[in-house]
Design a protein around this motif. Structure first.
Motif, PDB file in Angstrom:
ATOM      1  N   MET A  92      39.000  38.543  34.724  1.00  0.00           N
ATOM      2  CA  MET A  92      38.532  37.170  34.675  1.00  0.00           C
ATOM      3  C   MET A  92      37.238  36.997  35.467  1.00  0.00           C
ATOM      4  O   MET A  92      36.289  36.400  34.982  1.00  0.00           O
ATOM      5  CB  MET A  92      39.643  36.271  35.242  1.00  0.00           C
ATOM      6  N   LYS A  93      37.218  37.563  36.673  1.00  0.00           N
ATOM      7  CA  LYS A  93      36.044  37.452  37.522  1.00  0.00           C
ATOM      8  C   LYS A  93      34.865  38.216  36.912  1.00  0.00           C
ATOM      9  O   LYS A  93      33.726  37.766  36.977  1.00  0.00           O
ATOM     10  CB  LYS A  93      36.386  38.000  38.909  1.00  0.00           C
ATOM     11  N   GLN A  94      35.151  39.368  36.326  1.00  0.00           N
ATOM     12  CA  GLN A  94      34.119  40.200  35.691  1.00  0.00           C
ATOM     13  C   GLN A  94      33.455  39.445  34.539  1.00  0.00           C
ATOM     14  O   GLN A  94      32.238  39.480  34.386  1.00  0.00           O
ATOM     15  CB  GLN A  94      34.760  41.504  35.170  1.00  0.00           C
ATOM     16  N   GLN A  95      34.235  38.755  33.749  1.00  0.00           N
ATOM     17  CA  GLN A  95      33.708  38.003  32.608  1.00  0.00           C
ATOM     18  C   GLN A  95      32.795  36.865  33.089  1.00  0.00           C
ATOM     19  O   GLN A  95      31.742  36.619  32.502  1.00  0.00           O
ATOM     20  CB  GLN A  95      34.862  37.437  31.774  1.00  0.00           C
ATOM     21  N   ALA A  96      33.175  36.210  34.156  1.00  0.00           N
ATOM     22  CA  ALA A  96      32.357  35.128  34.713  1.00  0.00           C
ATOM     23  C   ALA A  96      31.020  35.669  35.219  1.00  0.00           C
ATOM     24  O   ALA A  96      29.974  35.038  35.032  1.00  0.00           O
ATOM     25  CB  ALA A  96      33.102  34.432  35.847  1.00  0.00           C
ATOM     26  N   LYS A  97      31.060  36.852  35.844  1.00  0.00           N
ATOM     27  CA  LYS A  97      29.824  37.480  36.316  1.00  0.00           C
ATOM     28  C   LYS A  97      28.898  37.808  35.156  1.00  0.00           C
ATOM     29  O   LYS A  97      27.692  37.587  35.230  1.00  0.00           O
ATOM     30  CB  LYS A  97      30.130  38.768  37.094  1.00  0.00           C
ATOM     31  N   GLU A  98      29.453  38.356  34.070  1.00  0.00           N
ATOM     32  CA  GLU A  98      28.645  38.709  32.907  1.00  0.00           C
ATOM     33  C   GLU A  98      28.028  37.474  32.262  1.00  0.00           C
ATOM     34  O   GLU A  98      26.875  37.497  31.839  1.00  0.00           O
ATOM     35  CB  GLU A  98      29.488  39.482  31.891  1.00  0.00           C
ATOM     36  N   GLU A  99      28.816  36.396  32.189  1.00  0.00           N
ATOM     37  CA  GLU A  99      28.287  35.148  31.620  1.00  0.00           C
ATOM     38  C   GLU A  99      27.159  34.594  32.486  1.00  0.00           C
ATOM     39  O   GLU A  99      26.145  34.126  31.970  1.00  0.00           O
ATOM     40  CB  GLU A  99      29.402  34.114  31.481  1.00  0.00           C
ATOM     41  N   LYS A 112      25.192  36.320  34.419  1.00  0.00           N
ATOM     42  CA  LYS A 112      24.044  37.221  34.260  1.00  0.00           C
ATOM     43  C   LYS A 112      23.307  36.918  32.958  1.00  0.00           C
ATOM     44  O   LYS A 112      22.076  36.860  32.926  1.00  0.00           O
ATOM     45  CB  LYS A 112      24.519  38.678  34.265  1.00  0.00           C
TER      46      LYS A 112
END
Length: 124
Positions: A1-8, A10
């Motif tokens: 979940m946190k990884q997806q937020a970071k990618e968004e 970016k």
């Protein structure tokens, strides 16, 4: 979940960087009536500058190359006074990528010639 937020986040930053940048087409005067066109600011849009310079060379029947500018960024140098055609082509290219809001501006750069102050020697 946190990884997806970071990618968004970016992806959003990249989009903002693209929208805030601008493309500069500089017309530089060489000797007499010779000119070259320098295009800066295209590296942000993931465009292959080598391929684009080849396209310009064949489209305008002139020499074109990719060089490093004074600031250390890549720029395309096109021989000849084809600034208006280049501006039109770059605008079309950015519109194809869906980037209609990008500023494409033309700038004129005059060469600084040193005026010689010669001493006039009267004939004898």
């Amino acid at each position: 979940m946190k990884q997806q937020a970071k990618e968004e986040a970016k992806a959003e930053r990249l989009l903002q960087k693209k929208l805030s940048s601008k493309v500069t087409i500089k017309r530089i005067e060489r000797s007499k009536r010779k000119h070259v066109i320098a295009i800066q600011g295209l590296e942000v849009f993931e465009i292959d500058l080598k391929k684009l310079s080849k396209t310009f060379a064949s489209r305008f029947a002139t020499g074109a190359s990719v060089t490093k500018s004074v600031e250390g960024k890549d720029e395309i140098i096109i021989q000849g006074d084809v600034g208006d055609e280049v501006e039109e082509y770059v605008t079309e290219l950015l519109e194809e990528k869906g980037l209609n809001e990008i500023k494409v501006e033309q700038v004129e750069e005059k060469s600084k010639k040193k005026k010689q102050q010669g001493v006039v020697v009267p004939p004898q």
